[in-house]
Design a protein around this motif. Structure first.
Motif, short mmCIF file in Angstrom:
data_model
loop_
_atom_site.label_atom_id
_atom_site.label_comp_id
_atom_site.label_asym_id
_atom_site.label_seq_id
_atom_site.Cartn_x
_atom_site.Cartn_y
_atom_site.Cartn_z
N LEU A 261 0.69 -0.87 0.13
CA LEU A 261 0.02 0.05 -0.36
C LEU A 261 0.72 0.71 0.15
O LEU A 261 2.12 1.66 1.19
N PRO A 262 0.49 2.90 -0.58
CA PRO A 262 0.97 3.47 -0.77
C PRO A 262 1.30 4.45 0.99
O PRO A 262 2.18 4.87 0.60
N GLN A 263 0.39 3.49 1.88
CA GLN A 263 0.60 4.56 3.22
C GLN A 263 0.17 3.01 3.92
O GLN A 263 -0.87 2.93 3.91
N HIS A 264 0.83 3.02 5.48
CA HIS A 264 0.82 2.10 6.21
C HIS A 264 -0.15 2.58 7.18
O HIS A 264 -0.73 3.52 7.64
N HIS A 265 -1.20 1.26 7.91
CA HIS A 265 -2.28 2.25 8.74
C HIS A 265 -2.38 0.69 9.73
O HIS A 265 -2.15 -0.12 9.31
N VAL A 266 -2.86 1.51 10.77
CA VAL A 266 -2.93 0.31 12.02
C VAL A 266 -4.52 0.31 12.28
O VAL A 266 -5.02 1.44 12.27
N ASP A 267 -5.15 -0.87 12.41
CA ASP A 267 -6.52 -0.78 12.62
C ASP A 267 -6.91 -1.64 13.06
O ASP A 267 -7.01 -3.36 13.24
N THR A 268 -7.06 -1.17 14.21
CA THR A 268 -7.71 -2.54 16.20
C THR A 268 -8.68 -2.20 16.38
O THR A 268 -9.64 -1.79 16.08
N GLY A 269 -9.13 -3.27 16.72
CA GLY A 269 -10.46 -3.94 17.66
C GLY A 269 -10.03 -4.52 18.88
O GLY A 269 -10.24 -5.76 18.56
N MET A 270 -11.24 -4.58 19.75
CA MET A 270 -11.15 -4.88 20.62
C MET A 270 -12.74 -4.58 21.37
O MET A 270 -13.04 -3.64 21.72
N GLY A 271 -12.94 -6.12 21.47
CA GLY A 271 -14.79 -6.81 21.27
C GLY A 271 -14.71 -5.98 23.31
O GLY A 271 -14.53 -6.38 24.14
N LEU A 272 -15.99 -4.86 23.88
CA LEU A 272 -16.08 -4.15 24.99
C LEU A 272 -16.80 -5.80 25.59
O LEU A 272 -16.33 -5.54 26.36
N GLU A 273 -17.52 -5.98 24.64
CA GLU A 273 -18.41 -7.64 26.14
C GLU A 273 -17.09 -8.53 26.51
O GLU A 273 -16.84 -8.75 27.78
N ARG A 274 -16.63 -8.71 26.32
CA ARG A 274 -14.95 -9.70 26.23
C ARG A 274 -14.45 -8.87 27.99
O ARG A 274 -13.38 -9.76 28.13
N LEU A 275 -13.92 -7.30 27.05
CA LEU A 275 -13.24 -7.18 28.34
C LEU A 275 -13.56 -6.76 29.27
O LEU A 275 -12.86 -6.78 30.64
N VAL A 276 -15.23 -6.22 28.57
CA VAL A 276 -15.67 -6.14 30.54
C VAL A 276 -15.89 -7.25 31.55
O VAL A 276 -15.52 -7.06 32.22
N THR A 277 -15.73 -8.70 30.42
CA THR A 277 -15.88 -9.88 31.30
C THR A 277 -14.37 -10.38 31.94
O THR A 277 -14.36 -10.39 33.14
N VAL A 278 -13.51 -10.01 31.36
CA VAL A 278 -12.16 -9.81 31.80
C VAL A 278 -12.04 -9.31 33.28
O VAL A 278 -12.06 -9.66 34.32
N LEU A 279 -12.73 -7.94 32.99
CA LEU A 279 -12.53 -7.04 34.02
C LEU A 279 -13.23 -6.49 35.34
O LEU A 279 -12.95 -6.49 36.58
N GLN A 280 -14.36 -7.79 34.77
CA GLN A 280 -15.27 -7.76 35.92
C GLN A 280 -15.67 -9.38 36.92
O GLN A 280 -15.75 -9.78 37.82
N SER A 281 -13.64 -10.30 36.36
CA SER A 281 -13.58 -11.19 37.17
C SER A 281 -14.90 -12.38 36.50
O SER A 281 -15.43 -13.26 37.55
N LYS A 282 -15.35 -12.36 35.52
CA LYS A 282 -16.78 -13.55 35.08
C LYS A 282 -16.27 -14.74 33.85
O LYS A 282 -14.90 -13.97 33.26
N ARG A 283 -16.44 -14.99 33.60
CA ARG A 283 -16.19 -16.46 32.36
C ARG A 283 -17.42 -16.40 31.82
O ARG A 283 -17.05 -17.02 29.98
N SER A 284 -18.14 -15.40 31.78
CA SER A 284 -19.29 -15.04 30.60
C SER A 284 -19.56 -14.28 29.78
O SER A 284 -19.94 -13.20 31.43
N ASN A 285 -19.82 -13.15 29.37
CA ASN A 285 -19.97 -12.10 28.44
C ASN A 285 -21.88 -11.90 29.09
O ASN A 285 -22.03 -10.92 29.97
N TYR A 286 -22.44 -12.68 29.16
CA TYR A 286 -24.09 -12.76 29.83
C TYR A 286 -23.96 -12.20 31.02
O TYR A 286 -24.72 -11.84 32.32
N ASP A 287 -22.98 -12.64 31.97
CA ASP A 287 -22.30 -12.29 33.86
C ASP A 287 -22.16 -11.16 33.89
O ASP A 287 -22.71 -10.38 35.04
N THR A 288 -21.95 -10.36 33.04
CA THR A 288 -21.53 -8.31 33.21
C THR A 288 -22.45 -8.19 33.16
O THR A 288 -24.06 -7.74 33.22
N ASP A 289 -22.46 -6.84 33.78
CA ASP A 289 -23.02 -5.95 33.43
C ASP A 289 -24.56 -5.21 32.64
O ASP A 289 -24.95 -4.49 32.77
N LEU A 290 -23.24 -6.01 31.65
CA LEU A 290 -23.87 -5.55 29.83
C LEU A 290 -25.15 -5.98 29.58
O LEU A 290 -26.03 -5.67 28.84
#
Length: 802
Positions: A261-290
Motif C-alpha cells: 500500500l502507498p501508506q501503512h495504517h493501523v486498525d485495531t479492534g477489541m470487543g467491549l463485551e469480552r474486555l468487561v468479562t475479563v475486568l469483572q472477573s466473569k467467565r461469561s459475557n452474559y454475567d457482566t453488567d452489560l
C-alpha cells in the motif's frame, strides 16, 4: 503522568480496590462497563493524542455490499481506499479512537446461529478501536496496547498471550519477525509470543482491497502460573482473543496478488463485551453488567426459573439458551431500529426480521412469555446502553412500537404455519421425511424459522429433509448471486484504485476543479444558460493503471484539470454529454458516466480516436438532462421540507435518488401517511413553487453550517467548507445566531445542482407512496410537464390533467 492518573482513576473504586483478574472482589466493587469504555477512549485521547470520533449508525454509509456495520473500520474505508474527499473531515484524520456499534448477522460475518449456544457470541456488540492513518505503525500500536492492558486495566501479564503472522510461502510472505521482536522488547516472554498462519493472523477487508498481517492478544481466564500456549486459537472457553491489531500494508489485487500500500495504517479492534468479562472477573459475557439488567428483566417478566448460565446438555429444555438469545436479540433490535433499520423483506431488513422472529419464538415457545413481552425489555436495554448511545433514549417508544407490531404479525404467521404443517403431515404418504419444498416455502414466505419446523415435526416422529433443503438454499443463493452480479455489471464504471490515487498525489496532480458545474445563469426569458468549459487532459485511466494515451475504440477514464460535469454523488445521477478536442469539432467523445474518487473526477468514455494527456478539450453537458435533474433535486428539498411541515419533526430523510425522469424520497414516519396528508404536502410545495422563491447557495465552513437551527442533514461525510442550499432565505440569514429561518423553509447541506428559482418546478405530483418496512415510507414523484401529463396518475388514483 496526570493524564495517566486520571484515566487509571476511572477504574478505581472505593478504597482503591477494583474487581479484576488480580483481585476478585464483590460484584458491587467491579468497574462498570461504562467506566471501562470511557477508560479506553480517554487513554488514547489524553495520553496518545487520538481524536475521538462517534460511532456511525449500524446501517452502512455508502457501502451497498454490506448489510450492517460489522467492524470499527467500516466508516474509515474511504481512507484505506484513498477515496476520501480531500476537503472532508475524514481526509484529515491521522489517529482516532472510537467505540463502534456493530452487528454480525448475515453476510460474511454471521454469528446469528451461534448466539445462545455458548456464552460469548453476539449479533450486536461494541468494538473498541484505535486507528492510525499513515501515522504510527507496529511499534507504537503494540506499545499502547500493552500499556493499556497491563498498566491502566492492570491485567496480569502472565495471563496474556500474543500471536503474530507466521508467514506464507505461497504468497512469498515471510514471518512478521518485526512484530515478534516488538513484543519481546516489551517484556513478553518468548513462550507467550506465538506464530500462526495466514488463516489466523492475516486480515483482509474483502476479496480485494487493503489487508495485512495482524497480531492478536489472548487472555487466559485460569492463569495461576500455568502455561496455556497450547490452548491459544483452539476455541477454548478458557483462553479467548480480546484484541486484534491489524497492520494494513498490502492491497489484495483482483488476480490474488499482493501489492504494498502507498501508506501503512493501523486498525485495531477489541470487543467491549469480552474486555468487561475479563475486568469483572466473569467467565461469561452474559454475567457482566452489560447483560444482567436485561436478564433480570426477562426473569421478572416471564417468571419461571432464573438464568443460571447453563449450556449444552446441562441446559434442560434450553431455558438458559433462551435467556441468552432474547437478551442478545433485544439489544440488536433496539440498536438497529434506533438507527433506522426496521424488520422487512430484503437485505438487512430481512435479517433483522429473522432476528426478531427468533427472539419471539424463544419468548413464546421456551420462556412461555405473554405477547408484547419482547418490547417490554427495551427499557432495560436503554438503561444499559442509553448513556453511550443517546439515540436509544430518543427513540424508545418507536423501538417498542416496531417490535410489538412485528411480533403480532409473526404470531399470526405462526398460526398459519402450524396449520400448513399439520395439513402437510396429514397428506404425506408413509415417509419419515417432511417435504423440503413446503419447509422452504414456510421459511421464505412466512418467515417461519427452519429450526422451529424441525422441532414441531420431530414431535410427530418426522424429520426434515435437510439434504433437499440445502439444495434449495444453494439454488436460491446462486439466483441471488446472478442477480447481484448483473446489477454490479449494469452499474459498473471506471473508478480509480488506491494505487492510482496515491500516484496522482505523489505526482502532485491537483484535485479536479469541478466548480464550473455550478456556473449557470437564469435569463429574463426564464431559460438557463450554461457557461462553456475548456479543459486539459491530465491523465487517462485504463485497466487499473494511469496512462498517457489510449487508442481508438478503447474504454477509459479521462481525468481533466477542470470540469463542468456533475459526478454521481449525494443521490443525484451523473451528467451525460460529450467532449471534443479543440479544433476537431466533428469527433465526439461521449461521456457515459462521471465518478468522483479522492477529489478526482473521472469521465468514462469509449474513445473514437486516440486520446492523449495534454489534449485540450471542450466539454458539452446534456443541458436538458442537467436541467431536469436540477428541477427534481430542488423539488426533493421542497418535498423534505413539506413532509416535516405536515408530518412533524420526527420525520427524517432515509435516502433519496434524483434522475432526470423522477425523484425518489425515503423517510421515517411514526404512522402510515394518509391521502389527506399527501394532499397537504403537495399543497405546501405548490405554494413555494408559485412564489418562485430564490434558491440561495453558498459555501460555508462545516462547523458554522452545522450550527444552523433546524438544518436537515443526512448521515454523510461532508466536505469542509460545505455547500448550503436555502430556499427563499439568504444563507447569511440562516447562519445568524438564534436564527429561526431554517425552521420556516428548506435549508440543507447539499453538493447537488439546483434551480436558481423554484418556479421552474411548475408542479409536483406524488405518483406513489408505500411503506418499504414498518416506519419507513418511499415517495416517487414527478415534476414539471410530466406532473401535468393527462396520463400521470397521482396517489389518489385520479389523473392530473393540464
Amino acid at each position: 503522568m496526570a493524564a495517566a492518573g486520571h484515566v487509571r482513576g476511572l477504574l478505581r473504586v472505593s478504597r482503591g480496590w477494583r474487581c479484576g483478574p488480580r483481585r476478585a472482589r464483590s460484584a458491587a466493587a467491579c468497574p462498570p462497563a461504562g467506566q471501562i469504555r470511557q477508560a479506553f477512549l480517554r487513554f488514547f485521547q489524553e495520553q496518545h493524542g487520538h481524536r475521538l470520533v462517534p460511532s456511525v449508525p449500524v446501517r452502512p454509509r455508502g457501502d451497498p455490499g454490506l448489510l450492517f456495520v460489522n467492524a470499527g473500520m467500516n466508516q474509515f474505508k474511504p481512507i484505506f481506499l484513498g477515496t476520501a474527499h480531500p476537503r472532508s473531515e475524514l481526509a484529515q484524520y491521522q489517529r482516532v479512537v472510537n467505540s463502534q456499534k456493530c452487528v454480525r448477522a448475515g453476510g460474511k460475518h454471521n454469528d446469528l446461529d451461534d448466539v445462545g449456544r455458548d456464552v460469548y457470541h453476539h449479533t450486536f456488540f461494541e468494538m473498541l478501536g484505535n486507528w492510525s492513518f499513515g501515522d504510527y505503525f507496529k511499534e507504537e500500536a503494540c506499545g499502547m496496547a500493552w500499556e493499556l492492558l497491563t498498566q491502566i486495566y492492570e491485567i496480569p501479564k502472565d495471563h496474556l498471550y500474543i500471536t503474530y503472522f507466521g508467514g506464507d510461502a505461497s504468497l512469498g510472505l515471510s514471518p512478521d519477525e518485526e512484530c515478534r521482536d516488538i513484543w519481546l522488547s516489551l517484556g513478553v516472554p518468548p513462550s507467550h509470543v506465538l506464530p500462526f498462519p495466514l488463516r489466523e493472523n492475516f486480515w483482509e477487508m474483502g476479496e480485494t482491497g487493503p489487508c495485512g498481517p495482524c497480531t492478536e492478544i489472548h487472555y487466559d481466564h485460569v492463569g495461576g502460573g500455568r502455561h496455556a500456549a497450547a490452548l491459544v486459537n483452539q476455541d477454548s472457553p478458557d483462553v479467548v482473543e480480546i484484541w486484534n491489531l491489524v497492520f494494513m500494508q498490502y492491497s489484495r489485487e483482483a488476480d490474488g496478488s499482493l501489492r504494498p500500500l502507498p501508506q501503512h495504517h493501523v486498525d485495531t479492534g477489541m470487543g467491549l463485551e469480552r474486555l468487561v468479562t475479563v475486568l469483572q472477573s466473569k467467565r461469561s459475557n452474559y454475567d457482566t453488567d452489560l447483560f444482567t439488567p436485561i436478564l433480570d428483566a426477562i426473569h421478572k417478566g416471564c417468571g419461571g426459573p432464573g438464568y443460571q448460565g447453563l449450556v449444552g446438555e446441562a441446559d434442560v429444555r434450553s431455558v438458559n439458551m433462551a435467556y441468552r438469545v432474547v437478551a442478545d436479540h433485544v439489544r440488536t433490535l433496539s440498536m438497529c431500529i434506533a438507527d433506522g433499520v426496521y424488520p422487512g423483506m430484503s437485505g438487512a431488513e430481512l435479517v433483522l426480521r429473522r432476528i426478531l422472529r427468533r427472539a419471539v419464538r424463544f419468548c413464546s415457545e421456551v420462556l412461555h412469555a405473554p405477547p408484547g413481552f419482547l418490547a417490554s425489555l427495551v427499557p432495560a436495554v436503554v438503561e444499559v446502553l442509553g448513556d453511550a448511545y443517546p439515540e436509544l433514549r430518543k427513540n424508545t417508544d418507536q423501538i417498542m412500537n416496531v417490535i410489538n407490531d412485528n411480533e403480532a404479525a409473526f404470531l399470526s404467521s405462526l398460526l398459519r404455519g402450524r396449520r400448513i404443517i399439520d395439513r402437510t403431515l396429514q397428506q404425506m404418504a408413509p415417509s419419515k421425511l417432511f417435504p423440503a419444498e413446503v419447509a422452504w416455502s414456510l421459511y421464505g414466505n412466512l418467515g417461519f424459522p427452519l429450526d422451529l419446523i424441525g422441532l414441531m415435526i420431530e414431535e410427530k416422529g418426522i424429520q426434515l429433509d435437510w439434504a433437499a433443503l440445502d439444495q434449495l438454499a444453494q439454488e436460491d443463493a446462486k439466483r441471488k448471486a446472478r442477480t447481484q452480479q448483473a446489477e454490479q455489471l449494469e452499474g459498473s464504471s471506471v473508478r480509480l484504485d488506491v494505487h492510482s490515487l496515491a500516484q496522482l498525489q505523489r505526482d502532485g496532480v491537483p484535485a479536479t476543479d469541478d466548480s464550473p458545474k455550478y456556473t449557470y445563469t437564469l435569463g429574463q426569458d426564464g431559460r438557463y444558460a450554461f457557461s462553456p468549459c475548456q479543459a486539459t487532459v491530465l491523465m487517462l485511466y485504463k485497466d487499473q493503471s494511469l496512462q498517457k494515451e489510449v487508442g481508438a475504440g478503447q474504454r477509459c477514464g479521462v481525468l481533466l484539470d477542470r470540469t463542468s460535469f456533475y459526478a454521481e454523488q449525494g443521490g443525484q445521477a451523473h451528467d451525460r454529454g460529450y467532449l471534443v478536442r479543440l479544433g476537431q469539432q466533428d469527433v465526439l467523445f461521449p461521456v457515459e458516466s462521471v465518478q468522483l474518487s479522492g477529489g478526482y473526477v473521472i469521465h468514462e468514455v469509449t474513445a473514437p480516436e486516440t486520446l492523449q494527456a495534454g489534449d485540450r478539450v471542450q466539454l458539452f453537458v446534456d443541458e436538458a438532462q442537467r436541467l431536469a435533474c436540477m428541477v427534481n433535486h430542488t423539488a426533493t428539498h421542497l418535498l423534505s421540507f413539506a413532509l416535516h411541515r405536515v408530518l412533524g419533526d420526527q420525520t427524517e430523510q432515509r435516502g433519496s435518488h434524483v434522475t432526470a425522469e423522477q425523484l425518489r424520497f425515503d423517510f421515517s414516519t411514526q404512522a402510515p401517511v394518509t391521502t389527506q396528508q399527501l394532499q397537504e404536502v403537495e399543497g405546501v410545495i405548490q405554494e413555494v413553487v408559485d412564489q418562485n422563491e430564490i434558491v440561495y447557495m453558498a459555501e460555508v465552513p462545516l462547523a458554522l453550517a452545522s450550527g444552523i437551527q433546524g438544518l436537515r442533514t443526512m448521515d454523510e461525510v461532508y466536505p469542509d467548507p460545505v455547500r448550503v442550499v436555502s430556499v427563499g432565505v439568504p444563507v447569511e440569514s440562516a447562519l445568524m445566531p438564534n436564527s429561526q429561518a431554517a425552521m420556516q423553509t428548506s435549508v440543507e447541506l447539499c453538493c447537488g445542482t439546483h434551480l436558481l428559482q423554484t418556479g421552474a418546478v411548475q408542479d409536483l405530483t406524488i405518483t406513489s407512496e408505500r411503506q418499504l418496512v414498518k416506519g419507513i415510507s418511499r415517495i416517487i414523484a414527478l415534476t414539471g410537464e410530466q406532473a401535468n401529463d393527462p396520463g400521470c396518475y397521482s396517489v389518489r388514483g385520479k389523473p392530473r390533467c393540464a
